[in-house]
Design a protein around this motif. Sequence first.
Motif, short mmCIF file in Angstrom:
data_model
loop_
_atom_site.label_atom_id
_atom_site.label_comp_id
_atom_site.label_asym_id
_atom_site.label_seq_id
_atom_site.Cartn_x
_atom_site.Cartn_y
_atom_site.Cartn_z
N SER A 1 0.94 -1.29 -0.02
CA SER A 1 -0.01 -0.03 -0.11
C SER A 1 0.97 1.25 0.10
O SER A 1 1.90 1.24 0.71
N SER A 2 0.44 2.32 -0.53
CA SER A 2 1.14 3.52 -0.91
C SER A 2 2.49 3.53 -1.50
O SER A 2 3.25 4.13 -1.30
N GLN B 1 3.50 6.56 -3.44
CA GLN B 1 3.70 7.75 -2.51
C GLN B 1 5.26 7.54 -1.85
O GLN B 1 5.94 8.58 -1.65
N HIS B 2 5.30 6.52 -1.54
CA HIS B 2 6.82 5.91 -1.10
C HIS B 2 7.72 6.29 -1.96
O HIS B 2 8.72 6.86 -1.84
N GLN C 1 8.43 10.03 -2.53
CA GLN C 1 9.02 10.69 -1.18
C GLN C 1 10.27 10.49 -1.45
O GLN C 1 11.28 11.38 -1.24
N ASN D 1 -0.96 5.95 -11.68
CA ASN D 1 -0.55 6.92 -10.63
C ASN D 1 1.28 7.21 -10.78
O ASN D 1 1.71 8.21 -10.82
#
Length: 281
Positions: free
Chosen positions: A127-128, A131-132, A135, A169
Amino acid sequence: AKKEGRNTYRLYRSEMDLAMQHHLTLETELRTILDTGEGLFMAYQPLVSRETRLTVSAEALVRWQHPTRGVIPPGDFIPLAERSGLILLLGERVLDNVISDICQWQQQGFEVMPVAINLSAAQFWQSSFVQHVEQKLADAGIPPKLITFELTESLLLNKQAQGIEILTNLSELGCRIALDDFGTGYSSLSYLQHIPAHSLKIDRSFIEALDDPNQSSRPIIAAIASMAQELGLSVVAEGVESEKQWAILGNYAIDTIQGFYTGYPVDADTFIMNLKQYPLK
Ligand code: C2E
Ligand code: CA
Ligand code: CA
Ligand code: CA
């Protein structure tokens, strides 16, 4: 005969024990080096433009520098990492290593080209994940367009819609997406139009088969390449080992060549030195 049978059995048992022992040792050792990060490094293999012969990208391939066994190839420890739940940590180390190599190349004054990273299923479905990645790249000051993620079709099996969302994404973040080992999996070619990929890598087995006149890999390569091109994907041929294969592939809509013929995987320093020395008339 009885005695012989028993000895055979014993031998078999002790070989099994040995194999099991070996396996456990390797797992323990892998756990340790993943904790420290010491001992893993990336080898980089050039992807070369069929037209200009320039290196346009590199694939990062993980290696384990073992104190007594020498360099262990990923085929010998990635399956182990997947079975033992270490694969996420391994993927994390790979990401860190690639980022640090790119930073080093930049500090040495090189204009860095896109680097491809292989993704495991566990990593992709974490999950994520996007985004990880975002970052990490931001922290290191690396533009996402410098990273290509390579994934196989099987990764999306059964969960296409969710998979496509993640890929979209990733792509919107600016990373590039390559479909690895293409042609070996299940996929119908039609599914390609739904996948937001930038390139497609024709599996090495088709290139290898070019040497065998009894195998009809040419029309398959031709079909995959022209269809991918129609769909706006860039096409890579993997595992090109000879002048002859290079020449044959010139007949098809193939943009990029990767294989021992154009360059072996080498460590980060050697990779950048080679680029400096012979790119590239
Ligand atoms: P792959 O992604 O299909 O990577 C290409 C493999 O083919 C590499 O093997 C490369 O050394 C080899 N190769 C390249 N050109 C030639 C050629 O001309 N002839 C032949 N015979 N082989 C060639 P490698 O480095 O042993 O990696 C094997 C597999 O391990 C990779 O296959 C990939 O699935 C996996 N892998 C490697 N690094 C990573 C990583 O960092 N993360 C993950 N999850 N998987 C990785
Ligand atoms: Ca790959
Ligand atoms: Ca591949
Ligand atoms: Ca492969």
